[in-house]
Scaffold this motif. Structure first.
Motif, PDB file in Angstrom:
ATOM      1  N   VAL A   1       0.764  -5.665  -0.950  1.00  0.00           N
ATOM      2  CA  VAL A   1       2.007  -5.307  -1.636  1.00  0.00           C
ATOM      3  C   VAL A   1       1.723  -4.595  -2.952  1.00  0.00           C
ATOM      4  O   VAL A   1       2.327  -3.558  -3.258  1.00  0.00           O
ATOM      5  N   LEU A   2       0.798  -5.143  -3.736  1.00  0.00           N
ATOM      6  CA  LEU A   2       0.493  -4.520  -5.020  1.00  0.00           C
ATOM      7  C   LEU A   2      -0.138  -3.143  -4.846  1.00  0.00           C
ATOM      8  O   LEU A   2       0.210  -2.198  -5.561  1.00  0.00           O
ATOM      9  N   LEU A   3      -1.046  -3.020  -3.884  1.00  0.00           N
ATOM     10  CA  LEU A   3      -1.687  -1.722  -3.663  1.00  0.00           C
ATOM     11  C   LEU A   3      -0.731  -0.698  -3.052  1.00  0.00           C
ATOM     12  O   LEU A   3      -0.861   0.494  -3.313  1.00  0.00           O
ATOM     13  N   SER A   4       0.252  -1.157  -2.249  1.00  0.00           N
ATOM     14  CA  SER A   4       1.222  -0.199  -1.714  1.00  0.00           C
ATOM     15  C   SER A   4       2.117   0.334  -2.834  1.00  0.00           C
ATOM     16  O   SER A   4       2.483   1.513  -2.838  1.00  0.00           O
ATOM     17  N   GLY A   5       2.459  -0.509  -3.803  1.00  0.00           N
ATOM     18  CA  GLY A   5       3.207  -0.028  -4.964  1.00  0.00           C
ATOM     19  C   GLY A   5       2.408   0.955  -5.788  1.00  0.00           C
ATOM     20  O   GLY A   5       2.932   1.975  -6.251  1.00  0.00           O
ATOM     21  N   LEU A   6       1.130   0.650  -5.958  1.00  0.00           N
ATOM     22  CA  LEU A   6       0.251   1.567  -6.684  1.00  0.00           C
ATOM     23  C   LEU A   6       0.110   2.887  -5.932  1.00  0.00           C
ATOM     24  O   LEU A   6       0.160   3.968  -6.538  1.00  0.00           O
TER      25      LEU A   6
ATOM     26  N   ARG B   1       1.542  11.891   2.149  1.00  0.00           N
ATOM     27  CA  ARG B   1       1.784  11.132   0.927  1.00  0.00           C
ATOM     28  C   ARG B   1       2.356   9.744   1.232  1.00  0.00           C
ATOM     29  O   ARG B   1       2.198   8.823   0.443  1.00  0.00           O
ATOM     30  N   TYR B   2       3.026   9.613   2.350  1.00  0.00           N
ATOM     31  CA  TYR B   2       3.610   8.327   2.732  1.00  0.00           C
ATOM     32  C   TYR B   2       2.596   7.416   3.432  1.00  0.00           C
ATOM     33  O   TYR B   2       2.764   6.205   3.447  1.00  0.00           O
ATOM     34  N   ALA B   3       1.574   8.004   4.028  1.00  0.00           N
ATOM     35  CA  ALA B   3       0.637   7.246   4.864  1.00  0.00           C
ATOM     36  C   ALA B   3      -0.054   6.081   4.142  1.00  0.00           C
ATOM     37  O   ALA B   3      -0.083   4.974   4.674  1.00  0.00           O
ATOM     38  N   PRO B   4      -0.600   6.269   2.937  1.00  0.00           N
ATOM     39  CA  PRO B   4      -1.268   5.122   2.303  1.00  0.00           C
ATOM     40  C   PRO B   4      -0.306   3.972   1.982  1.00  0.00           C
ATOM     41  O   PRO B   4      -0.641   2.802   2.162  1.00  0.00           O
ATOM     42  N   THR B   5       0.887   4.318   1.537  1.00  0.00           N
ATOM     43  CA  THR B   5       1.860   3.281   1.198  1.00  0.00           C
ATOM     44  C   THR B   5       2.290   2.521   2.443  1.00  0.00           C
ATOM     45  O   THR B   5       2.372   1.286   2.430  1.00  0.00           O
ATOM     46  N   ILE B   6       2.536   3.228   3.517  1.00  0.00           N
ATOM     47  CA  ILE B   6       2.944   2.584   4.765  1.00  0.00           C
ATOM     48  C   ILE B   6       1.805   1.724   5.314  1.00  0.00           C
ATOM     49  O   ILE B   6       2.023   0.591   5.755  1.00  0.00           O
TER      50      ILE B   6
END
Length: 156
Positions: free
Chosen positions: A89-94, A112-117
């Motif tokens: 969760v923290l790394l997806s926000g980052l 750009r969405y891939a790492p967060t997803i």
């Protein structure tokens, strides 16, 4: 041996239910909405709901951690699962901030969405793993009360 009393069992059972609730709620709401909508409307769920009600998950995490620590059972597995959840969760926000999707109102390239997803999905997988370890902890706690009975001696 740790404490396998009623408090540890209650903490573990409640923790599993509270951690599972944010994952099951979107599915339940989607099923209810599917039956109340007109025919032809597809089944839809809010896949971001587990993250929107994450404080509920944190309460369940604390309950499971307390149960594992009191029982001195499956502590490492629960801790690693919690670390995976919170880290994801923290790394997806980052990642959302670093890739610019947190501030953008315009559609951005897919990459750009891939790492967060991916990090969010990893957090959800860790949450499912925590539920599994929580269920195993509950099983161990309830099995421990039967383990104190002496084995039956066969008669000849």
């Amino acid at each position: 041996m740790g404490k396998h009393d009623a408090l540890s069992k209650t903490l573990a059972v409640t923790g599993v239910i509270v951690v599972a609730l944010p994952l099951l709620a979107p599915i339940a709401f989607g099923v209810v909405a599917w039956f109340t909508r007109p025919a032809g409307v597809p089944f839809m769920i809010d896949f971001l709901m587990p993250f929107e009600i994450y404080p509920v998950t944190i309460v369940g995490v604390l309950l499971l951690l307390a149960a594992a620590l009191r029982a001195r059972d499956r502590r490492a597995a629960v801790a690693w699962s919690v670390g995976g959840m919170l880290g994801g969760v923290l790394l997806s926000g980052l990642a959302a901030n670093l890739t610019g999707i947190a501030d953008s109102v315009d559609p951005l390239p897919w990459w750009r969405y891939a790492p967060t997803i991916a990090l969010g999905a990893g957090s959800l997988v860790a949450q499912v793993v925590l539920i599994v370890f929580g269920i195993l902890l509950v099983k161990d706690l309830f099995a421990a009360e039967h383990a104190t009975e002496p084995p039956a001696v066969p008669t000849a």
